[in-house]
Write a protein that holds these residues in place. Structure first.
Motif, PDB file in Angstrom:
ATOM      1  N   ILE A 155       0.838  -1.203   0.000  1.00  0.00           N
ATOM      2  CA  ILE A 155       0.000   0.000   0.000  1.00  0.00           C
ATOM      3  C   ILE A 155       0.871   1.251   0.000  1.00  0.00           C
ATOM      4  O   ILE A 155       0.564   2.242  -0.691  1.00  0.00           O
ATOM      5  N   ARG A 156       1.984   1.215   0.736  1.00  0.00           N
ATOM      6  CA  ARG A 156       2.897   2.362   0.710  1.00  0.00           C
ATOM      7  C   ARG A 156       3.507   2.529  -0.686  1.00  0.00           C
ATOM      8  O   ARG A 156       3.669   3.652  -1.175  1.00  0.00           O
ATOM      9  N   LYS A 157       3.819   1.402  -1.334  1.00  0.00           N
ATOM     10  CA  LYS A 157       4.350   1.471  -2.699  1.00  0.00           C
ATOM     11  C   LYS A 157       3.304   2.040  -3.653  1.00  0.00           C
ATOM     12  O   LYS A 157       3.621   2.853  -4.536  1.00  0.00           O
ATOM     13  N   PHE A 158       2.061   1.645  -3.480  1.00  0.00           N
ATOM     14  CA  PHE A 158       0.968   2.157  -4.305  1.00  0.00           C
ATOM     15  C   PHE A 158       0.848   3.666  -4.139  1.00  0.00           C
ATOM     16  O   PHE A 158       0.716   4.405  -5.123  1.00  0.00           O
ATOM     17  N   ALA A 159       0.900   4.141  -2.896  1.00  0.00           N
ATOM     18  CA  ALA A 159       0.804   5.582  -2.631  1.00  0.00           C
ATOM     19  C   ALA A 159       1.963   6.326  -3.296  1.00  0.00           C
ATOM     20  O   ALA A 159       1.787   7.430  -3.834  1.00  0.00           O
ATOM     21  N   GLU A 160       3.123   5.717  -3.288  1.00  0.00           N
ATOM     22  CA  GLU A 160       4.293   6.336  -3.921  1.00  0.00           C
ATOM     23  C   GLU A 160       4.117   6.390  -5.438  1.00  0.00           C
ATOM     24  O   GLU A 160       4.447   7.396  -6.081  1.00  0.00           O
ATOM     25  N   MET A 161       3.573   5.327  -6.014  1.00  0.00           N
ATOM     26  CA  MET A 161       3.424   5.262  -7.472  1.00  0.00           C
ATOM     27  C   MET A 161       2.400   6.264  -7.994  1.00  0.00           C
ATOM     28  O   MET A 161       2.607   6.877  -9.042  1.00  0.00           O
ATOM     29  N   ILE A 162       1.294   6.430  -7.280  1.00  0.00           N
ATOM     30  CA  ILE A 162       0.258   7.338  -7.788  1.00  0.00           C
ATOM     31  C   ILE A 162       0.661   8.790  -7.600  1.00  0.00           C
ATOM     32  O   ILE A 162       0.171   9.671  -8.305  1.00  0.00           O
ATOM     33  N   GLY A 163       1.565   9.052  -6.645  1.00  0.00           N
ATOM     34  CA  GLY A 163       2.100  10.389  -6.477  1.00  0.00           C
ATOM     35  C   GLY A 163       1.102  11.386  -5.910  1.00  0.00           C
ATOM     36  O   GLY A 163       0.009  11.038  -5.453  1.00  0.00           O
ATOM     37  N   VAL A 164       1.501  12.647  -5.946  1.00  0.00           N
ATOM     38  CA  VAL A 164       0.695  13.748  -5.406  1.00  0.00           C
ATOM     39  C   VAL A 164       0.449  14.742  -6.525  1.00  0.00           C
ATOM     40  O   VAL A 164       1.397  15.270  -7.113  1.00  0.00           O
ATOM     41  N   ALA A 165      -0.805  14.977  -6.840  1.00  0.00           N
ATOM     42  CA  ALA A 165      -1.155  15.852  -7.962  1.00  0.00           C
ATOM     43  C   ALA A 165      -2.095  16.969  -7.509  1.00  0.00           C
ATOM     44  O   ALA A 165      -2.642  16.941  -6.412  1.00  0.00           O
ATOM     45  N   LYS A 166      -2.277  17.944  -8.407  1.00  0.00           N
ATOM     46  CA  LYS A 166      -3.161  19.084  -8.120  1.00  0.00           C
ATOM     47  C   LYS A 166      -4.547  18.921  -8.717  1.00  0.00           C
ATOM     48  O   LYS A 166      -5.440  19.726  -8.434  1.00  0.00           O
ATOM     49  N   SER A 167      -4.733  17.920  -9.563  1.00  0.00           N
ATOM     50  CA  SER A 167      -6.046  17.718 -10.187  1.00  0.00           C
ATOM     51  C   SER A 167      -6.497  16.286  -9.995  1.00  0.00           C
ATOM     52  O   SER A 167      -5.678  15.357  -9.963  1.00  0.00           O
TER      53      SER A 167
END
Length: 552
Positions: free
Chosen positions: A303-315
């Motif tokens: 799950i931590r890897k998944f969060a890292e892969m999807i990243g942080v976006a503005k939209s």
């Protein structure tokens, strides 16, 4: 050591540290204890705690317990359990909005004395009507211009419980013509005469989220208050409250929330699934809750890897569920114990194998990790194989068992199908084969190879295990996109859970591993319902990865 930012939030933090705007980073994860956390919260947890770790700061765990009608200690404990399971620790920094109720009340009185708040008796329906629309300004409440003294007296009566629920609220006095509807005299306090899980009956007025949120951040010295995009239009209100009160002012930053195909993320909808019996509970393995994913077999690392892969976006965007499956498949491939389990069994009888003979075949526990060692698997005359591994009339690309065809038994011998028997119902009851005694372990004297390899279990040694096969809870990729006249529950997949009594090798009975790969069937986790007499396994994910292949 210089920190290289990997997203826009980190860029802001790096700049704030360089400029001296902040000396250390303090974030917070602020769940409302009105349900179990889901995979969207996991993204926020990884972000907030991850930022604190990366910048050598701290992250507070704060419960926004401002609504006693929906909150419970069960949810509080589940949230703490989930955050710890994901691998994060808040130390002694565990806070509650209810810790600050007295302070919030004093700040509300301060706003009243400044002429910036008033008690309003409009009904909820009238308040909505007076509020206006996106294209039309609102209308001032007839109670807006009361004197400070009258508002103070009425607010005290609210606190003492002299009004009934819905009879009065405290509103901020801002601007009923503001283009931002959130600034049109928002509610700060409402009356709720219900026991609170921490403060009991001390209060019968409770702060709204918008009023409480900024004050909580301010009290705790939060430097970067990170919210999802739906709070972007609330930021001017967040700023207004703090500016009017003249207290410490954190910076609110918004990022895109997680939207995942074939799931719903609304707590209201998840609660309906639980309360109406569509699932067995918050930890049902079909739920997108962290507890449900844990029970299904997802690991904190995946799950931590998944969060890292999807990243942080503005939209906002929608993430393919296959990406989450890719992360757990990659993780379990390295750690899962390999075993043989036949989920839909049919007997295979080796006619030329000696009666009463039994051999122990050596099997590797995990080819990705030699340290996991090997085990011995019993082999005998009568085996169980998968019913799908036999075809009476196979097509040219079918490389498993069929009349006249030879296959390799995993860890065993080469066998050739010589016949079969059907029952009265027309289904195959038994498959007959001969084996090559010189092909043990897959090696043959003449060096021949076969294209098909199948798994098996010795019939006399097999143990019965319950296998729960899960698939998407919804048939529609976006179940929130409801057609006219339908409800999101109309898209529930009736085949999202199938239960089988399977046949497993005896090793499973006493094995204490948590994660397994059932050869050729997928990855599974031993469920909490398991007993020595009845092992129960939940299917986590299949072996095939269509998501990453589609990305190449």
């Amino acid at each position: 050591m210089e920190i290289i930012p990997s997203n826009f939030i980190e860029e802001i933090i790096v700049e704030d540290l360089k400029s001296g705007k902040v000396k250390s980073v303090i974030t917070r994860f602020p769940p409302e204890p009105n349900g179990y956390l889901h995979i969207g919260h996991a993204k926020s947890i990884c972000l907030n705690f991850g930022l604190a770790l990366k910048f050598n700061g701290r992250c507070n765990l704060r419960f926004d317990d401002t609504n006693p009608e929906k909150e419970d200690t069960e949810y509080v404990e589940s949230i703490k359990r989930d955050v710890k399971w994901l691998g994060f620790d808040w130390g002694e920094k565990e806070f509650y909005a209810s810790d600050y109720f007295d302070f919030m009340y004093e700040m509300a009185i301060k706003l009243i004395k400044m002429g910036k708040a008033y008690v309003c008796h409009l009904s909820p329906e009238e308040m909505r009507r007076y509020r206006g629309t996106l294209t039309e300004p609102g209308i001032n409440s007839p109670y807006r211009d009361r004197s400070i003294e009258e508002n103070l007296e009425l607010f005290e009566k609210m606190r003492r419980g002299e009004f009934e629920e819905g009879e009065a609220v405290l509103r901020a006095k801002i601007d009923m013509s503001s283009p931002n509807i959130n600034l049109r005299d928002p509610v700060m306090y409402r009356i709720i005469k219900q026991n609170h899980h921490r403060t009991g009956n001390k209060w019968c007025i409770y702060p709204s989220y918008d009023w409480a949120h900024g004050l909580e951040d301010s009290i705790e010295g939060v430097t970067h208050s990170i919210c999802t995009l739906e709070f972007e239009d609330h930021r001017p209100l967040y700023d207004w409250f703090l500016d009017q009160l003249g207290v410490y002012h954190p910076q609110q930053i918004e990022f895109a929330r997680l939207n995942l195909t074939y799931t719903v993320m609304s707590k209201r909808k998840l609660l309906k699934l639980v309360e109406d019996g569509y699932v067995s509970g918050w930890d049902d393995p079909r739920m997108p809750t962290i507890s449900g994913l844990r029970r299904r077999g997802y690991t904190p690392e995946s799950i931590r890897k998944f969060a890292e892969m999807i990243g942080v976006a503005k939209s906002n965007s929608v993430v393919d569920y296959g990406m989450l499956e890719f992360c757990i498949r990659e993780d379990l491939n390295k750690r899962a114990q390999r075993v043989m389990v036949v989920i839909n069994p049919v007997k295979l009888i080796i006619t030329n194998y000696p009666d009463g003979k039994k051999e122990m075949m050596e099997a590797v526990n995990n080819p990705e990790d030699e340290s996991m060692g090997k085990r011995l698997v019993p082999f005998s005359k009568v085996l169980y194989v998968e019913r799908e591994d036999f075809s009476e009339e196979p097509d040219p690309k079918f490389f498993r068992l069929a009349p006249g065809k030879e296959v390799r038994l995993q860890h065993g011998y080469y066998v050739t199908c010589t016949g079969f028997k059907k029952g009265d119902d027309g289904n195959i009851e038994e498959i007959y084969c001969t084996y090559d005694p010189d092909s043990r372990g897959g090696w043959t004297k003449d060096g021949r190879k076969v294209k098909g390899t199948i798994h098996w279990v010795s019939a006399e040694d097999a143990i019965d295990i319950e296998v729960r096969m899960y698939s998407h809870l919804f048939t529609k990729e976006n179940p929130d996109d409801v057609e006219e006249g339908k409800n999101f529950t109309d898209y529930i997949n009736p085949d999202s859970l199938k239960i089988f009594t399977a046949k497993g090798e005896p090793f499973i009975k006493d094995c204490n591993e948590e994660y397994y790969q059932f050869l050729r069937n997928g990855y599974f986790r031993k469920d909490e319902d398991s007993t020595k007499k009845k092992p129960v396994f939940n299917k986590t994910v299949g072996l095939k990865d269509s998501w990453s292949k589609g990305k190449k």
